[in-house]
Write an enzyme that holds these catalytic residues in place. Structure first.
Site, PDB file in Angstrom:
ATOM      1  N   SER A 138       0.740  -1.240   0.047  1.00 47.15           N
ATOM      2  CA  SER A 138      -0.050   0.193  -0.063  1.00 47.15           C
ATOM      3  C   SER A 138       0.985   1.220  -0.017  1.00 47.15           C
ATOM      4  O   SER A 138       2.098   1.086   0.620  1.00 47.15           O
ATOM      5  CB  SER A 138      -0.842  -0.005   1.315  1.00 47.15           C
ATOM      6  OG  SER A 138      -1.724   1.321   1.445  1.00 47.15           O
ATOM      7  N   TYR A 151      -2.851  -0.461  10.197  1.00 48.61           N
ATOM      8  CA  TYR A 151      -2.902  -0.923   8.835  1.00 48.61           C
ATOM      9  C   TYR A 151      -1.709  -0.102   8.146  1.00 48.61           C
ATOM     10  O   TYR A 151      -1.049  -1.198   7.389  1.00 48.61           O
ATOM     11  CB  TYR A 151      -4.292  -0.371   8.231  1.00 48.61           C
ATOM     12  CG  TYR A 151      -4.178  -0.707   6.404  1.00 48.61           C
ATOM     13  CD1 TYR A 151      -4.618  -1.832   6.135  1.00 48.61           C
ATOM     14  CD2 TYR A 151      -3.982   0.268   5.709  1.00 48.61           C
ATOM     15  CE1 TYR A 151      -4.526  -2.186   4.661  1.00 48.61           C
ATOM     16  CE2 TYR A 151      -3.747   0.199   4.432  1.00 48.61           C
ATOM     17  CZ  TYR A 151      -4.122  -1.146   3.952  1.00 48.61           C
ATOM     18  OH  TYR A 151      -4.190  -1.539   2.505  1.00 48.61           O
TER      19      TYR A 151
END
Length: 248
Positions: A138, A151
């Site tokens: 990500s 996250y």
């Protein structure tokens, strides 16, 4: 990574980015096997796609990983590409004491899940021609999203692990990192409706275009994620963090 004539196993392949990429690889004629926690979503993902198969698998469950990977190798001995796409997210307020159970689930899914999957399958992959391990990280692994710190940290850990893995497997298995920007999926509430989210189909098309055009590339970086991927080089980390913190 060859874009044809592979047998590809994709965790998190029932929904979101995993499903979009699975369908595109299948359209190219590859043998595609997907995995995920929900049988209903898996059945929907393979519907109308002859030869596309699935296994029910929770990547936080060590026993399921052992059983499914053994079955995968037995049923598909020519399997040569592992794609780690299973992931969970969620907003957190880390400025107060809170229930840490969801944060722990994020780390176990996003980081320990790929580590365990790779560990279970790396010996097989080292013996296969044109073998590849793909991880989906990500942009928040490079500049964290303050509202989703665990996250972001799990993706930063995955990026670091991938760098080490690539260096160690350089003569045996290609290791590829796909770095998504914010994509319109169900990963987190509000992503599908956000004007800042890249449409899922566009993102998947851009990823496949890069994979096909540059088979030797070890990082897939679409245009929308470049400000995050290169923020440290460009000296913009603090500005991006401030903007995201003010907008969260």
């Amino acid at each position: 990574m060859n874009h044809k004539e592979n047998t590809i196993f994709i965790t998190g392949g029932a929904t979101g980015i995993g499903r979009a990429l699975a369908h595109r690889w299948h359209d190219l004629g590859n043998t595609v096997i997907i995995a995920g926690r929900r049988r209903e979503a898996l059945e929907e993902a393979v519907a109308g796609r002859p030869g596309m198969k699935f296994y029910v698998l929770d990547v936080t469950n060590r026993e399921e990983i052992a059983a499914v990977t053994a079955q995968l190798i037995a049923e598909h001995p020519d399997f040569n590409v592992l794609v780690n796409c299973a992931g969970v997210s969620g907003a957190e307020d880390v400025t107060i004491a809170r229930d840490l159970s969801h944060g722990e689930k994020i780390v176990e899914t996003n980081f320990l899940g790929p580590v365990r999957m790779i560990d279970a399958l790396v010996d097989h992959l080292k013996g296969r021609p044109a073998a590849a391990i793909v991880v989906v990280s990500s942009g928040t692994g490079f500049v964290p999203y303050p509202a989703a710190p665990t996250y972001s940290a799990s993706k930063a850990a995955l990026h670091s692990y991938t760098l080490s893995l690539r260096a160690l497997l350089r003569d045996a298995v290609q290791v590829i990192e796909i770095v998504p920007p914010q994509v319109a999926t169900d990963l987190m509430a509000g992503l599908k409706d956000s004007p800042y989210s890249v449409p899922l189909e566009k993102f998947a098309d851009d990823v496949m275009a890069q994979l096909i055009a540059h088979e030797s590339e070890d990082e897939i970086i679409v245009d929308e994620v470049k400000p995050f991927r290169f923020a440290e080089r460009d000296g913009t980390v603090r500005d991006l963090l401030t903007a995201m913190a003010e907008g969260s």
